[in-house]
Design an enzyme around this catalytic site. Structure first.
Site, mmCIF file in Angstrom:
data_model
loop_
_atom_site.group_PDB
_atom_site.id
_atom_site.type_symbol
_atom_site.label_atom_id
_atom_site.label_comp_id
_atom_site.label_asym_id
_atom_site.label_seq_id
_atom_site.Cartn_x
_atom_site.Cartn_y
_atom_site.Cartn_z
ATOM 1 N N ALA A 8 -5.243 -1.090 -1.261
ATOM 2 C CA ALA A 8 -5.203 -2.459 -1.773
ATOM 3 C C ALA A 8 -3.902 -3.172 -1.415
ATOM 4 O O ALA A 8 -2.849 -2.558 -1.311
ATOM 5 C CB ALA A 8 -5.369 -2.435 -3.289
ATOM 6 N N CYS A 9 -4.033 -4.485 -1.252
ATOM 7 C CA CYS A 9 -2.871 -5.358 -1.043
ATOM 8 C C CYS A 9 -3.182 -6.704 -1.681
ATOM 9 O O CYS A 9 -4.215 -6.871 -2.317
ATOM 10 C CB CYS A 9 -2.523 -5.507 0.434
ATOM 11 S SG CYS A 9 -3.680 -6.489 1.397
ATOM 12 N N GLY A 10 -2.310 -7.658 -1.505
ATOM 13 C CA GLY A 10 -2.485 -8.963 -2.121
ATOM 14 C C GLY A 10 -3.738 -9.691 -1.672
ATOM 15 O O GLY A 10 -4.459 -10.263 -2.479
ATOM 16 N N ILE A 41 -5.392 -6.168 -4.841
ATOM 17 C CA ILE A 41 -4.844 -5.496 -6.020
ATOM 18 C C ILE A 41 -5.680 -5.838 -7.252
ATOM 19 O O ILE A 41 -5.988 -4.969 -8.063
ATOM 20 C CB ILE A 41 -3.368 -5.913 -6.243
ATOM 21 C CG1 ILE A 41 -2.482 -5.444 -5.079
ATOM 22 C CG2 ILE A 41 -2.845 -5.411 -7.583
ATOM 23 C CD1 ILE A 41 -2.256 -3.976 -4.969
ATOM 24 N N THR A 56 -0.018 -1.656 -0.896
ATOM 25 C CA THR A 56 1.109 -2.195 -0.129
ATOM 26 C C THR A 56 1.830 -3.275 -0.922
ATOM 27 O O THR A 56 2.669 -3.978 -0.383
ATOM 28 C CB THR A 56 0.648 -2.751 1.233
ATOM 29 O OG1 THR A 56 -0.317 -3.773 1.010
ATOM 30 C CG2 THR A 56 0.050 -1.648 2.096
#
Length: 92
Positions: A8-10, A41, A56
């Site tokens: 996951a990331c933004g 996220i 990240t």
């Protein structure tokens, strides 16, 4: 047994794609059957259950499963330690 990893990331596009590709490559090189779920996220909880979360971005919430920061895959610093931690979790 197939392992499920949430990456996951933004925005669930750029950095999570890089990290997801690194996790897939790491697992392939170490004989681990893996399924990747790539998301934002904010979408982690809705994509559980999983064996591991790699992010990240900073995450403070405890999801009850191991969470590893995947930023070294982006920065190039600390990659070996991150890979070792991922393998430790997935080989349990």
């Amino acid at each position: 047994m197939k392992k499920r990893v949430i990456v996951a990331c933004g925005g669930a596009v750029a950095t999570s794609t890089i990290a997801a590709n690194k996790v897939v490559e790491l697992c392939k090189n170490n004989g681990i059957d893996v399924e990747i779920c790539q998301c934002r996220i904010s979408e982690i909880a809705s994509n559980l259950p999983a064996d591991l979360i790699v992010t990240t971005s900073n995450v403070r919430r405890d999801y009850g499963i191991p969470l590893i920061k995947g930023m070294p895959f982006i920065s190039g610093m600390g990659v070996e330690k991150t890979e070792a931690n991922i393998l430790k979790v997935l080989n349990q």
